[in-house]
Design a protein around this motif. Structure first.
Motif, PDB file in Angstrom:
ATOM      1  N   ASN A  68      55.663  50.882  84.930  1.00 45.99           N
ATOM      2  CA  ASN A  68      56.624  50.757  85.522  1.00 45.99           C
ATOM      3  C   ASN A  68      57.467  50.986  84.555  1.00 45.99           C
ATOM      4  OD1 ASN A  68      56.343  47.793  84.144  1.00 45.99           O
ATOM      5  ND2 ASN A  68      57.118  46.776  85.856  1.00 45.99           N
ATOM      6  N   PHE A  69      59.418  51.238  85.110  1.00 44.26           N
ATOM      7  CA  PHE A  69      60.006  51.611  83.718  1.00 44.26           C
ATOM      8  C   PHE A  69      60.468  50.197  83.094  1.00 44.26           C
ATOM      9  CE2 PHE A  69      61.554  48.660  87.561  1.00 44.26           C
ATOM     10  CZ  PHE A  69      63.206  48.123  86.604  1.00 44.26           C
ATOM     11  N   ARG A  70      60.266  49.386  83.125  1.00 45.27           N
ATOM     12  CA  ARG A  70      60.462  48.067  82.352  1.00 45.27           C
ATOM     13  C   ARG A  70      59.646  47.764  81.092  1.00 45.27           C
ATOM     14  NH1 ARG A  70      61.542  41.885  85.077  1.00 45.27           N
ATOM     15  NH2 ARG A  70      63.796  43.382  85.571  1.00 45.27           N
ATOM     16  N   THR A  71      58.031  48.120  81.259  1.00 47.25           N
ATOM     17  CA  THR A  71      57.443  48.598  81.197  1.00 47.25           C
ATOM     18  C   THR A  71      57.838  49.110  80.056  1.00 47.25           C
ATOM     19  OG1 THR A  71      55.579  48.234  81.421  1.00 47.25           O
ATOM     20  CG2 THR A  71      54.954  48.131  79.892  1.00 47.25           C
ATOM     21  N   ARG A  72      58.102  50.303  80.252  1.00 52.22           N
ATOM     22  CA  ARG A  72      58.221  51.497  79.614  1.00 52.22           C
ATOM     23  C   ARG A  72      59.470  51.402  78.890  1.00 52.22           C
ATOM     24  NH1 ARG A  72      58.967  54.640  83.256  1.00 52.22           N
ATOM     25  NH2 ARG A  72      61.242  54.700  83.289  1.00 52.22           N
ATOM     26  N   HIS A  73      60.415  50.474  78.918  1.00 52.98           N
ATOM     27  CA  HIS A  73      61.456  50.721  78.456  1.00 52.98           C
ATOM     28  C   HIS A  73      61.109  49.384  76.866  1.00 52.98           C
ATOM     29  CE1 HIS A  73      65.019  51.325  81.438  1.00 52.98           C
ATOM     30  NE2 HIS A  73      63.979  53.206  81.493  1.00 52.98           N
ATOM     31  N   LEU A  74      60.387  48.127  76.826  1.00 51.05           N
ATOM     32  CA  LEU A  74      60.487  47.799  76.320  1.00 51.05           C
ATOM     33  C   LEU A  74      59.497  48.423  75.383  1.00 51.05           C
ATOM     34  CD1 LEU A  74      59.004  44.885  75.503  1.00 51.05           C
ATOM     35  CD2 LEU A  74      57.257  45.182  76.456  1.00 51.05           C
ATOM     36  N   MET A  75      58.276  49.424  75.459  1.00 52.30           N
ATOM     37  CA  MET A  75      57.970  50.609  74.630  1.00 52.30           C
ATOM     38  C   MET A  75      58.982  50.833  73.993  1.00 52.30           C
ATOM     39  SD  MET A  75      54.073  52.455  75.565  1.00 52.30           S
ATOM     40  CE  MET A  75      55.362  53.813  76.796  1.00 52.30           C
ATOM     41  N   GLN A  76      59.493  51.845  74.004  1.00 51.03           N
ATOM     42  CA  GLN A  76      59.961  52.316  73.705  1.00 51.03           C
ATOM     43  C   GLN A  76      61.311  51.064  72.424  1.00 51.03           C
ATOM     44  OE1 GLN A  76      60.422  55.043  74.112  1.00 51.03           O
ATOM     45  NE2 GLN A  76      62.273  55.466  72.474  1.00 51.03           N
ATOM     46  N   ASP A  77      61.596  49.911  72.825  1.00 55.00           N
ATOM     47  CA  ASP A  77      62.662  49.055  72.443  1.00 55.00           C
ATOM     48  C   ASP A  77      61.610  49.128  71.136  1.00 55.00           C
ATOM     49  OD1 ASP A  77      64.556  49.289  73.806  1.00 55.00           O
ATOM     50  OD2 ASP A  77      63.669  47.613  75.064  1.00 55.00           O
ATOM     51  N   LEU A  78      60.428  48.796  71.430  1.00 51.90           N
ATOM     52  CA  LEU A  78      59.590  48.369  69.752  1.00 51.90           C
ATOM     53  C   LEU A  78      59.377  49.842  68.842  1.00 51.90           C
ATOM     54  CD1 LEU A  78      56.459  46.900  71.877  1.00 51.90           C
ATOM     55  CD2 LEU A  78      58.532  45.978  70.424  1.00 51.90           C
ATOM     56  N   ARG A  79      59.504  50.972  69.199  1.00 52.65           N
ATOM     57  CA  ARG A  79      59.494  52.146  68.614  1.00 52.65           C
ATOM     58  C   ARG A  79      60.472  51.921  67.758  1.00 52.65           C
ATOM     59  NH1 ARG A  79      57.272  56.047  72.964  1.00 52.65           N
ATOM     60  NH2 ARG A  79      54.693  55.838  73.173  1.00 52.65           N
ATOM     61  N   THR A  80      61.917  51.568  68.410  1.00 54.49           N
ATOM     62  CA  THR A  80      62.842  51.656  67.110  1.00 54.49           C
ATOM     63  C   THR A  80      62.794  50.571  66.783  1.00 54.49           C
ATOM     64  OG1 THR A  80      63.990  50.225  69.712  1.00 54.49           O
ATOM     65  CG2 THR A  80      64.622  52.782  69.637  1.00 54.49           C
ATOM     66  N   LEU A  81      62.501  49.540  66.715  1.00 58.60           N
ATOM     67  CA  LEU A  81      62.830  48.406  66.193  1.00 58.60           C
ATOM     68  C   LEU A  81      62.120  49.262  64.828  1.00 58.60           C
ATOM     69  CD1 LEU A  81      63.262  45.816  68.264  1.00 58.60           C
ATOM     70  CD2 LEU A  81      64.489  46.165  66.654  1.00 58.60           C
ATOM     71  N   MET A  82      60.850  49.570  65.591  1.00 55.28           N
ATOM     72  CA  MET A  82      59.455  49.388  64.046  1.00 55.28           C
ATOM     73  C   MET A  82      59.188  51.081  63.783  1.00 55.28           C
ATOM     74  SD  MET A  82      56.666  47.502  65.774  1.00 55.28           S
ATOM     75  CE  MET A  82      55.937  47.754  65.334  1.00 55.28           C
ATOM     76  N   PRO A  83      60.486  51.098  62.281  1.00 56.62           N
ATOM     77  CA  PRO A  83      60.122  52.873  62.140  1.00 56.62           C
ATOM     78  C   PRO A  83      59.826  53.023  61.419  1.00 56.62           C
ATOM     79  CG  PRO A  83      61.469  51.194  60.698  1.00 56.62           C
ATOM     80  CD  PRO A  83      61.230  50.611  61.405  1.00 56.62           C
ATOM     81  N   HIS A  84      57.800  52.318  61.269  1.00 53.97           N
ATOM     82  CA  HIS A  84      57.132  52.969  60.915  1.00 53.97           C
ATOM     83  C   HIS A  84      55.520  53.071  61.902  1.00 53.97           C
ATOM     84  CE1 HIS A  84      56.593  48.277  61.256  1.00 53.97           C
ATOM     85  NE2 HIS A  84      55.231  48.710  61.254  1.00 53.97           N
TER      86      HIS A  84
END
Length: 353
Positions: A71-87
């Protein structure tokens, strides 16, 4: 006179060039001292660069992606983790029919040695896999209470790509399966030093707390003035299911005895509501039966009227005069209205003639 060079075929050649005089040798020693002092003062006033040029040794790369049906909430969480983890690296969604062992091949193609995989089931349940690819170990969690960065709107903030501190609960060192999870979380969530996409600042902290047999994730900003913490987001809760020896499978190292599946949880809630409804229906049936039962007539108790005081007898008044009739105002108004209407009709008929 300067020495002349000889040609190879004999005879005198062009005179040799004079050696250049060095500028440092030309300047007097007093000027040299002044110049050295000026350079020293410039070096003192110069602000050093924020980065000490080191070598990027820790080559950890994290693959963050999901299955289809999130769902949209999981997609946003995944995007947040990508922004917080540059590697971290991204990939397309994986089909549900594919087996989880395929993820190891995807990690190898993407040159990643760690993986965070979000698996969605029934469009309402979300599972997270943390894996060390390709040899293992791996852990499966049920993700609960998801709140993304856009949803929280917290006051905290941090620099994009900055390296975080990792704070763990002391309970991680007490049990062996928590110690294994701690090492796995350190290798996944810690940004490598001197990473090309990272910033050389530490301005936020990831906290992992154990409460109610679950791991609670929070992200806080570190304020420079008094080292206070302000939450940034996102936040979620990980409920451990199993720890496997291999990557996305293999022998089970640990199974959580306190884990309850979402299907079982929903079934218990439905059964509780059903029992409440049944109890209400039973109470209604009992009330109906009581109403149908014949009432039992108790014999008269002579002592029941001992304290009853007799009421005073009122004198009976006999009216000898006929009362006047009441005037009905509504009937009178109706009669007046009818009379006026008849008069109007007569007037209108006379005018027409």
């Amino acid at each position: 006179m300067a020495a002349a060079k000889r040609k190879r075929r004999g005879g005198l050649a062009v005179q040799a060039k004079k050696p250049k005089r060095n500028e440092k040798d030309a300047t007097p020693p007093a000027k040299r001292r002044d110049m050295a002092e000026e350079t020293e003062e410039e070096d003192r006033d110069r602000i050093p660069g924020p980065v000490c040029k080191g070598k990027w040794k820790n080559k950890e790369r994290i693959l963050i992606f999901s299955s289809r049906g999130i769902n949209f909430r999981t997609r946003h969480l995944m995007q947040d983790l990508r922004t917080l983890m540059p590697h971290s690296k991204a990939d397309t969604k994986m089909d549900r029919k594919d087996k989880l062992f395929v993820i190891n091949e995807v990690c190898e193609m993407k040159n990643c040695n760690k993986c965070i995989y979000f698996e969605a089931k029934k469009k309402q349940d979300l599972y997270m896999w943390l894996s060390n690819s390709p040899h293992g170990p791996s852990a499966k969690f049920l993700v609960q209470n998801i709140h993304t960065l856009a949803e929280l709107k917290m006051t905290g903030n941090c620099l994009r790509g900055s390296r975080p501190l990792l704070s763990f609960d002391p309970a991680f060192n007490e049990l062996p399966h928590y110690a294994l999870l701690k090492e796995l979380l350190i290798q996944i969530f810690s940004t490598p030093r001197y990473h090309p996409k990272s910033q050389p600042f530490v301005d936020h902290v990831f906290t992992f707390t154990i409460l109610d047999n679950r791991i609670w994730f929070r992200n806080f900003q570190i304020i420079e003035e008094d080292a206070a913490l302000v939450e940034i987001g996102p936040r979620f809760v990980l409920n451990l299911i199993k720890i496997f020896q291999g990557s996305f499978g293999g022998p089970t190292l640990y199974e959580n005895p306190h884990y309850q599946s979402p299907n079982m949880h929903r079934r218990i809630i439905r059964s509780i509501t059903a029992t409440k409804y049944r109890e209400k229906q039973q109470v209604k049936d009992v009330q109906k039966l009581r109403k149908k039962e014949p009432k039992t007539i108790l014999p008269h108790d002579p002592t029941a009227d001992v304290f009853v005081t007799p009421a005073e007898e009122k004198l009976i008044e006999i009216q000898w005069v006929k009362p006047e009739p009441k005037v009905d105002l509504k009937a009178r108004k109706k009669r007046i209205y009818k009379r006026q209407r008849k008069m109007k009709q007569k007037m209108s008929s006379g005018n027409t003639k």
